[in-house]
Design a protein around this motif. Structure first.
Motif, short mmCIF file in Angstrom:
data_model
loop_
_atom_site.label_atom_id
_atom_site.label_comp_id
_atom_site.label_asym_id
_atom_site.label_seq_id
_atom_site.Cartn_x
_atom_site.Cartn_y
_atom_site.Cartn_z
N GLY A 172 0.80 -1.21 0.00
CA GLY A 172 0.00 0.00 0.00
C GLY A 172 0.84 1.26 0.00
O GLY A 172 0.40 2.31 -0.47
N GLU A 173 2.06 1.16 0.55
CA GLU A 173 2.93 2.35 0.55
C GLU A 173 3.49 2.61 -0.84
O GLU A 173 3.84 3.73 -1.18
CB GLU A 173 4.10 2.13 1.51
CG GLU A 173 3.72 2.10 2.97
CD GLU A 173 4.96 1.81 3.83
OE1 GLU A 173 5.88 2.64 3.81
OE2 GLU A 173 5.00 0.74 4.46
N ILE A 174 3.63 1.54 -1.60
CA ILE A 174 4.20 1.68 -2.94
C ILE A 174 3.12 2.10 -3.94
O ILE A 174 3.33 2.95 -4.80
CB ILE A 174 4.83 0.35 -3.40
CG1 ILE A 174 5.92 -0.08 -2.42
CG2 ILE A 174 5.36 0.46 -4.81
CD1 ILE A 174 7.10 0.87 -2.34
N GLY A 175 1.94 1.50 -3.80
CA GLY A 175 0.83 1.84 -4.70
C GLY A 175 1.06 1.31 -6.10
O GLY A 175 1.99 0.54 -6.36
N THR A 176 0.18 1.74 -7.00
CA THR A 176 0.32 1.34 -8.40
C THR A 176 0.68 2.57 -9.22
O THR A 176 0.48 3.70 -8.78
CB THR A 176 -0.99 0.75 -8.95
OG1 THR A 176 -2.03 1.69 -8.71
CG2 THR A 176 -1.34 -0.55 -8.26
N THR A 177 1.20 2.33 -10.41
CA THR A 177 1.54 3.47 -11.26
C THR A 177 0.26 4.01 -11.90
O THR A 177 -0.76 3.33 -11.94
CB THR A 177 2.54 3.05 -12.35
OG1 THR A 177 2.00 1.94 -13.06
CG2 THR A 177 3.87 2.67 -11.74
N THR A 178 0.36 5.25 -12.36
CA THR A 178 -0.82 5.93 -12.92
C THR A 178 -1.23 5.27 -14.23
O THR A 178 -0.39 4.96 -15.07
CB THR A 178 -0.48 7.41 -13.18
OG1 THR A 178 0.01 7.95 -11.97
CG2 THR A 178 -1.69 8.17 -13.65
N GLN A 179 -2.53 5.08 -14.38
CA GLN A 179 -3.04 4.50 -15.62
C GLN A 179 -3.71 5.59 -16.44
O GLN A 179 -4.52 6.36 -15.92
CB GLN A 179 -4.02 3.38 -15.28
CG GLN A 179 -3.28 2.20 -14.66
CD GLN A 179 -4.17 1.27 -13.89
OE1 GLN A 179 -5.23 1.65 -13.41
NE2 GLN A 179 -3.75 0.03 -13.78
N ARG A 180 -3.35 5.64 -17.69
CA ARG A 180 -3.86 6.71 -18.55
C ARG A 180 -4.55 6.11 -19.77
O ARG A 180 -4.19 5.03 -20.21
CB ARG A 180 -2.70 7.60 -19.02
CG ARG A 180 -1.99 8.31 -17.89
CD ARG A 180 -0.91 9.22 -18.42
NE ARG A 180 -0.24 9.91 -17.32
CZ ARG A 180 0.76 9.40 -16.62
NH1 ARG A 180 1.22 8.20 -16.92
NH2 ARG A 180 1.32 10.06 -15.63
N PRO A 181 -5.51 6.83 -20.31
CA PRO A 181 -6.14 6.35 -21.53
C PRO A 181 -5.19 6.48 -22.71
O PRO A 181 -4.30 7.32 -22.68
CB PRO A 181 -7.35 7.28 -21.70
CG PRO A 181 -7.03 8.50 -20.90
CD PRO A 181 -6.04 8.10 -19.85
N PRO A 182 -5.37 5.68 -23.75
CA PRO A 182 -6.37 4.63 -23.89
C PRO A 182 -5.88 3.33 -23.25
O PRO A 182 -4.67 3.14 -23.13
CB PRO A 182 -6.50 4.46 -25.40
CG PRO A 182 -5.15 4.81 -25.92
CD PRO A 182 -4.60 5.88 -25.01
N VAL A 183 -6.81 2.47 -22.85
CA VAL A 183 -6.40 1.23 -22.20
C VAL A 183 -5.77 0.28 -23.19
O VAL A 183 -5.12 -0.67 -22.79
CB VAL A 183 -7.57 0.52 -21.49
CG1 VAL A 183 -8.22 1.41 -20.47
CG2 VAL A 183 -8.59 0.01 -22.48
N GLU A 184 -5.98 0.51 -24.47
CA GLU A 184 -5.25 -0.27 -25.47
C GLU A 184 -5.08 0.61 -26.70
O GLU A 184 -5.81 1.58 -26.89
CB GLU A 184 -5.99 -1.56 -25.81
CG GLU A 184 -7.33 -1.33 -26.48
CD GLU A 184 -8.00 -2.65 -26.83
OE1 GLU A 184 -7.96 -3.56 -25.99
OE2 GLU A 184 -8.56 -2.75 -27.93
N PRO A 185 -4.10 0.28 -27.54
CA PRO A 185 -3.85 1.13 -28.71
C PRO A 185 -5.09 1.21 -29.61
O PRO A 185 -5.82 0.23 -29.77
CB PRO A 185 -2.72 0.41 -29.44
CG PRO A 185 -2.05 -0.43 -28.40
CD PRO A 185 -3.14 -0.84 -27.46
N ILE A 186 -5.33 2.39 -30.16
CA ILE A 186 -6.43 2.60 -31.09
C ILE A 186 -5.82 2.92 -32.45
O ILE A 186 -5.04 3.86 -32.57
CB ILE A 186 -7.33 3.78 -30.64
CG1 ILE A 186 -7.82 3.56 -29.21
CG2 ILE A 186 -8.51 3.95 -31.60
CD1 ILE A 186 -8.60 4.75 -28.66
N PRO A 187 -6.15 2.15 -33.48
CA PRO A 187 -5.58 2.46 -34.80
C PRO A 187 -5.98 3.86 -35.27
O PRO A 187 -7.09 4.32 -35.00
CB PRO A 187 -6.21 1.38 -35.71
CG PRO A 187 -6.63 0.29 -34.79
CD PRO A 187 -6.99 0.95 -33.50
#
Lengths: 200, 877
Positions: B457-472
């Motif tokens: 919990g002290e480390i946490g997760t890295t920030t997630q940004r859109p898009p969740v997958e590549p868009i052609p």
């Protein structure tokens, strides 16, 4: 302003696309041009709107529309374009009388008209998009929510469609009018024809 | 590895009654409708589907869905596509695909497929159509809401109806502010060649939702151990799912390695499906009731022990698992370290996750500032899971299979002094791949926590940004390509110009004829011919694109006095005046003509590309600064089509067209209402060429008729159409500027030689700024003319003006004195306009115009190169 000369037929900005317009009765979507209605743009400020709006509405026999709405079912009808900003539309060839009547209503006869009334009949091409799939076709480019719960017959809005400024006016359950500047009409019609690909 | 791995029966997603054929890496295989490329390859015992991008090590299918780190393939059939997950690629007849090593190849053939966009609105957007998502959707529909359900799988067990829109094969790729979502629907990819050409292949959905239900489920995470990347190693839940959904055995003899009960459950599932379980090993000290159930069925269950390595054959495919000193032969190593709620769309919009020991996972914490409900497994699956980090240094421990990034890399990052997971992510590349680190993010955080001696919990997760997958890009472009990329504004005479061979130029959004070459003519030839026709006879320009604004009201004249540099209020009705508008900085913003139609009514023109900006400018002043002025502005740009008639014979043409107009008594800078060619017209006698000239305005729907009438009436006089290039030459010969070409936002009216158009009295926009010392400097750049010493040379627009010819070797900065703004070959020969320090005081001096390594000697002249006396204005008598 000179009345329209006899024998000089107006020419549509999308005449060259006319053969391509799907206009089959009963089709999922139909597109046709409403040829050359008279159009007068009115600008009033808030005070003017209170004092002179009713006079203009009386002259037009359909009242003035509330924000986001149109007034009048047939000819003439008035579209709300913005605060103190209206477009009065009437049958072809009637611009002269429409303009004169509105100018009178705005007090031109008592000197110093409030607001403005300008003949813009040739400034916008009027298209009619209708049919069960008309709303779906618009959803390919229109950012507004046209669901019956939030829009519907008698509503109108200025918005952007196909990167062109349009006035969108819903006239029936599945009937829309699109008023677009004539120089963009070719682009908008070609965009609409392409948007209909899956529906016709 | 040979023989079919397809079970005799079962498979909830496949239709065994039909058989499809497809090709992978050149070999043809069979599959059933409903198979993914991954399940079909596993059914044929194809274990190697990719290679590590940097190590080149063989890799196999690892999962069943969007979390897949390994099995990215290149689709070769149809329009082709790089980096497609084999776990989501539905097999269709004729599919051709090939393996990749972490990088796809852009397809170089144009994609002619159809892609489109839809804007949708709903009360509730449900993302994920598992049990929880379907329940939420049905509840919302029952409550009368407009609902959209999206799921990236092909089958959604829910039917569209009334106000319920169901979007299968749809990935919600981004969650933006105010309930705005973007999703990609794959509509015909799974049909292959049978896809209808008129149906958009993919659709980009822009959804506005009042509230959102996230039913995105949970993704399995691996446990780390050395050589954990061999084909044959996969997530345990995925291994069981291949049996259940596709009737495919991912192996015949399995070792199951886990850290939570989910792994034990998967072992039971595999056992039920007929997979031999060589052993189950759990890093926990006790495996509880599920362990007992496995033992009851004769399975060896090891507790407190971990897989410590793997062995492979020469092909790199798994042959054995090492558990301490034991070597266990197996062709499937199923691993499971716990469940991670899939919260990309929760955190993208600003939601926070928190570590929950009860779930052994990061679960939803502080929500984003939008109405959002997280339901089902996305809230976290309760249950303990042990943490495990391999100690030994034998073999490579891959944290991110997709990036080929190892635990050694994480240790290196710590050695380099990094402690933040965001820094470690960037240092190691863990979690930066197309799979967005779905299987690597939490293990990386866990490893970091263990190595730093902190809690997850002290480390946490890295920030997630859109898009969740590549868009052609093709999907993002949609239909906004080719002819529909941008609007082309057409004048009413456009078709005539096309028929008469005009070449067009873009002016803002407008298409304007640039010139009308005749057979065999070069551009220079055509432009010179058009110029000479205008100077000697008569020529016509389609000027419909001019911006036009109707200004009305009792205060209109006073308003325009405040907007223009010149005085407008002294104009008599029926007269026109050239006007310059400045910004508040005193610099030229636009210019045009103001015509007074009536005491309280004006018709303004603006430059073609500036019409909307000028109208906005007028509205801004009226609405914010001078609301007391009774003035209203209306755009009439599209109302009027305009034919500019220029040349000494233009009076004859107008006379022929407008018998009712007293052309002889029509003074310069005046306007008249008249019937022209039988059409209601507003005629201006103004000139942008220096010649006798008229601008005839008619309602746009008569534009073509007017143009044709002008051409017919002008024929006896040798009329020719002219385009914008000729217009520019004619105006530049007279020293007339184009705002935006000869000015650049740093040019005052005085700099442009337009001091005569500036009134002395103040009270107008820009006046005050023109009294700053800087705008009164003597060495400001001012408009001048230039003549190249060599008349064969046409200077480059933008060429820099310097005092001395540049030396062969430049050793010190050369002072720039100005630059060329307009340059043409016209009826006066080669000439240019320029902005030059000191301006007209340099008339007669020789300077050098430098461009692209070339220097041309030029003589400074007056900006007026033609008819300095203004004798042509009234024609040639």
């Amino acid at each position: 302003m000179t009345a329209m000369a006899e024998g000089s037929a107006p020419r549509s900005a999308v005449a060259h696309l006319a053969p391509d317009l799907p206009d089959r009765p009963g089709g999922a979507v139909r597109l046709r041009e409403v040829a050359f209605p008279a159009q007068v743009e009115l600008r009033l400020d808030d005070e003017d709107a209170t004092a002179f709006g009713p006079r203009a509405g009386q002259f037009l026999c359909c009242g003035m529309p509330a924000p986001g709405h149109a007034a009048g079912a047939g000819d003439p009808y008035v579209l709300w374009l913005g605060p103190g900003w209206y477009l009065a539309v009437d049958r072809p060839g009637s611009a002269y009388g429409l303009l004169a009547g509105l100018r009178d209503a705005l007090g031109a006869d008592c000197g110093g008209m409030c607001g403005s009334a300008v003949d813009v009949s040739a400034a916008r091409t009027v298209l009619e998009l209708s049919g069960p799939s008309a709303r779906a076709v618009l959803a390919h480019g229109c950012l507004l929510d046209l669901h019956p719960r939030t829009f519907g017959p008698g509503r109108c809005a200025q918005t952007v469609l196909a990167q062109a400024q349009v006035v969108l006016h819903q006239t029936g359950a599945a009937d829309y009018r699109l008023l677009v500047r004539t120089s963009y009409a070719d682009h908008l019609v070609r965009w609409l024809l392409d948007a209909m690909t899956e529906y016709v | 590895m040979t023989g079919s791995f397809r079970t005799a029966s079962g498979g909830t997603r496949i239709d065994r009654s039909r058989t499809l054929t497809f090709t992978f890496d050149g070999t043809t295989y069979t599959a059933h409708p409903g198979d993914t490329l991954a399940s079909a390859l596993l059914a044929h015992g194809v274990r190697v589907v990719a290679q590590g991008p940097y190590t080149g090590r063989p890799r196999g299918v690892y999962s069943t869905g969007a979390e897949e780190p390994n099995a990215f393939v290149q689709v070769e059939s149809g329009p082709g596509e790089p980096m497609v997950r084999a776990t989501r690629l539905e097999v269709h007849d004729g599919l051709r695909a090939s393996s990749l090593s972490g990088r796809g190849r852009l397809v170089d053939a144009p994609d002619t497929g159809r892609y489109d966009k839809v804007y949708a609105h709903c009360d509730v957007l449900v993302i994920g159509a598992g049990t929880a998502g379907r329940a939420a959707a049905l509840a919302a529909v029952a409550a009368g809401a407009r609902v959209i359900v999206a799921d990236d799988r092909p089958g959604i067990g829910i039917e569209a109806s009334g106000e319920l829109t169901v979007l299968p094969r749809t990935t919600v790729t981004g969650h933006y502010d105010h309930g705005y979502f973007v999703a990609v629907e794959r509509r015909t990819d799974h049909l292959g060649d049978a896809a209808p050409a008129r149906t958009a292949r993919r659709r980009l959905w822009h959804v506005r939702a009042r509230r959102v239900v996230l039913a995105t489920g949970a993704l399995e995470r691996p446990v780390l151990f050395p050589d954990n990347d061999r084909p044959g190693i996969m997530l345990a839940g995925a291994a069981a799912a291949y049996v259940r959904r596709y009737g495919v055995l991912p192996g015949r003899r399995a070792v199951v390695f886990g850290a939570h009960d989910g792994a034990l459950q998967a072992a039971l599932d595999l056992l039920d499906a007929g997979v031999e379980i060589a052993c189950v090993t759990d890093v926990r000290a006790s495996t509880g009731p599920l362990g007992d159930r496995l033992r009851e069925r004769g399975v060896t269950v090891l507790e407190g022990r971990a897989v410590t390595g793997t062995e492979s054959g020469p092909d790199g495919i798994l042959t054995d698992a090492r558990i301490g000193g034991d070597i266990v032969p197996c062709d499937l190593l199923a691993v499971s370290g716990g469940w991670n709620p899939d919260l990309h769309l929760f955190t993208q919009a600003g939601g926070r996750t928190r570590w929950s020991a009860e779930h052994a996972a990061f679960i939803p914490g502080a929500p984003p500032r939008v109405p959002i409900d997280v339901v089902g497994s996305a809230r976290g699956i309760p249950g303990e899971a042990a943490e495990h980090l391999p100690e030994g240094a034998d073999g490579l421990v891959f944290v991110d299979l997709h990036r080929d990034a190892t635990l050694a890399g994480v240790r290196d990052a710590l050695q380099a002094g990094m402690t933040s997971n965001e820094h470690v992510k960037r240092y190691t590349t863990i979690g930066t791949g197309a799979d967005q680190g779905r299987t690597s993010g939490v293990p990386a955080s866990g490893a970091l926590a263990r190595l730093l001696g902190r809690a997850p919990g002290e480390i946490g997760t890295t920030t997630q940004r859109p898009p969740v997958e590549p868009i052609p890009f093709a999907v993002l472009a949609g239909r906004d390509r080719g002819d529909l990329l941008a609007p082309a504004r057409r004048t009413p005479m456009h078709g005539w110009h096309e028929e008469h061979g005009a070449l067009f130029e873009d002016v803002g959004e407008w298409k304007r004829p640039r010139y009308y070459p005749r057979p065999g003519e070069s551009m220079d030839d055509a432009v010179l011919r058009e110029c000479r026709t205008a100077r000697a006879r008569v020529a016509a320009l389609d000027a419909s694109t001019l911006g036009k604004i109707d200004v009305q009201g009792p205060d209109a004249a006073a308003f325009l006095d405040r907007i223009y540099t010149g005085r407008i209020s002294t104009l008599a009705p029926g007269r026109c005046r050239y006007g310059v508008m400045c910004g508040t900085d005193g610099m030229i913003f636009d210019d045009g003509v103001a015509a007074r139609l009536a005491p309280g009514r004006f018709h303004l023109t603006t430059t073609s590309g500036n019409a909307a900006r000028v109208l906005d400018w007028l509205e801004e002043w009226l609405q914010t600064e001078w609301p007391e002025l009774r003035v209203r502005c209306t755009s009439v740009t599209d109302q009027w089509a305009v034919v500019a008639l220029a040349g000494p014979r233009s009076r004859d043409v107008l006379t022929a067209l407008a018998p009712g107009l007293d052309v002889a008594a029509f003074p310069f800078m005046a306007t008249r209402e008249a019937e022209v060619a039988g059409l209601p017209a507003r005629v201006f006698r103004i000139s942008y060429s220096g010649e006798l000239a008229y601008e005839i305005n008619v309602p746009s729907w008569h534009g073509l008729a007017l143009w044709e009438a002008v051409m017919a009436a002008g024929e006896p006089h040798g009329i020719a159409p002219y385009g914008t290039e000729t217009m520019h030459v004619l105006r530049a010969e007279k020293g007339y500027i184009v705002a935006g070409q000869d000015t650049d936002g740093t040019v005052t009216p005085h700099d442009a030689g337009l001091g005569w158009a500036v009134k002395a009295a103040g009270g107008w926009v820009g006046h005050r700024s023109l009294h700053r010392p800087d705008t009164a400097r003597a060495d400001r750049k001012r408009l001048v003319g230039l003549r190249p010493r060599d008349p064969a040379v046409v200077l480059a627009e933008g060429a820099q003006l310097v005092a001395e010819p540049p030396p062969a070797e430049i050793t010190h900065p050369v002072p720039m004195l100005g630059h060329v703004t307009s340059s043409y070959r016209g009826t006066v020969g080669s000439f240019a306009l320029a902005l030059l320090k000191g301006g007209d005081e340099r008339e007669g001096e020789t300077l050098y115009a430098v461009d692209s390594g070339r220097a041309d000697a030029v003589t400074v002249t007056s900006p007026v190169h033609y008819d300095r006396e203004g004798a042509r204005r009234d024609g040639d008598g």
